[in-house]
Design an enzyme around this catalytic site. Structure first.
Site, PDB file in Angstrom:
ATOM      1  NE  ARG A  96      -3.676  -1.843  -0.534  1.00 42.77           N
ATOM      2  CZ  ARG A  96      -3.799  -2.764  -1.670  1.00 42.77           C
ATOM      3  NH1 ARG A  96      -3.137  -2.381  -2.499  1.00 42.77           N
ATOM      4  NH2 ARG A  96      -4.858  -3.669  -1.460  1.00 42.77           N
ATOM      5  CD  GLU A  99      -2.713   1.094  -4.116  1.00 48.43           C
ATOM      6  OE1 GLU A  99      -3.729   0.415  -5.002  1.00 48.43           O
ATOM      7  OE2 GLU A  99      -3.092   0.874  -2.786  1.00 48.43           O
ATOM      8  CB  SER A 122      17.531  13.884   5.494  1.00 46.05           C
ATOM      9  OG  SER A 122      18.453  12.957   6.120  1.00 46.05           O
TER      10      SER A 122
END
Length: 155
Positions: A96, A99, A122
């Site tokens: 996920r 995604e 960073s």
């Protein structure tokens, strides 16, 4: 003296043993973080092989988990970072995030660069927080805060 790993195998084996001990002792990541004296996100990442722990934290975590002196020493080494050996994760939770980056990656890049200019966020000077909050429509929501220092590109 600071030491670095060049093969992720040792830290992965230690992570497996640490998670097994965590389960056996019925500990939470928060309890382990409290023993380390560090944030729960950093401590979890360290125990899972993504960061080194300071000496005192490593010894405290090893003691809490019932791990030996060699494990405490290994927890202090700088690991080979990267927790997804395959390019596309297969675990649904990790997928996920992949995604989300597929859908919002270009949007995040555009908004960040418009606001800050050319550079990167960073992952070293970085804070992570995960909270569970009530959803006004019912159920629960996950609030994930990624807080990294912005490092501008220098020509």
């Amino acid at each position: 003296m600071v030491h670095a790993q060049f093969d992720p195998t040792a830290r992965q084996t230690l992570a497996d043993a640490a998670v097994e001990a965590k389960i056996r002792k019925d500990l939470s990541w928060q309890q382990i973080a409290e023993a380390a004296g560090l944030s729960v996100a950093f401590t979890t990442a360290a125990v899972l092989g993504q960061h080194p722990l300071p000496e005192e934290s490593a010894k405290a975590v090893a003691e809490l988990l019932g791990l030996d002196d060699d494990a405490a020493m290994l927890l202090q080494t700088i690991p080979v970072r990267g927790s997804m050996p395959n390019r596309i994760p297969t675990d649904p939770t990790m997928y996920r995030f992949y995604e989300m980056l597929q859908v919002y990656g270009t949007t995040l890049k555009a908004l960040i660069h418009e606001e800050f200019g050319d550079g990167i966020i960073s992952a070293i000077n970085f804070r992570l927080d995960v909270k569970k909050v009530a959803d006004p429509e019912g159920g629960e929501r996950a609030v994930i805060t990624l807080d990294g220092k912005y490092l501008p590109t220098k020509p």
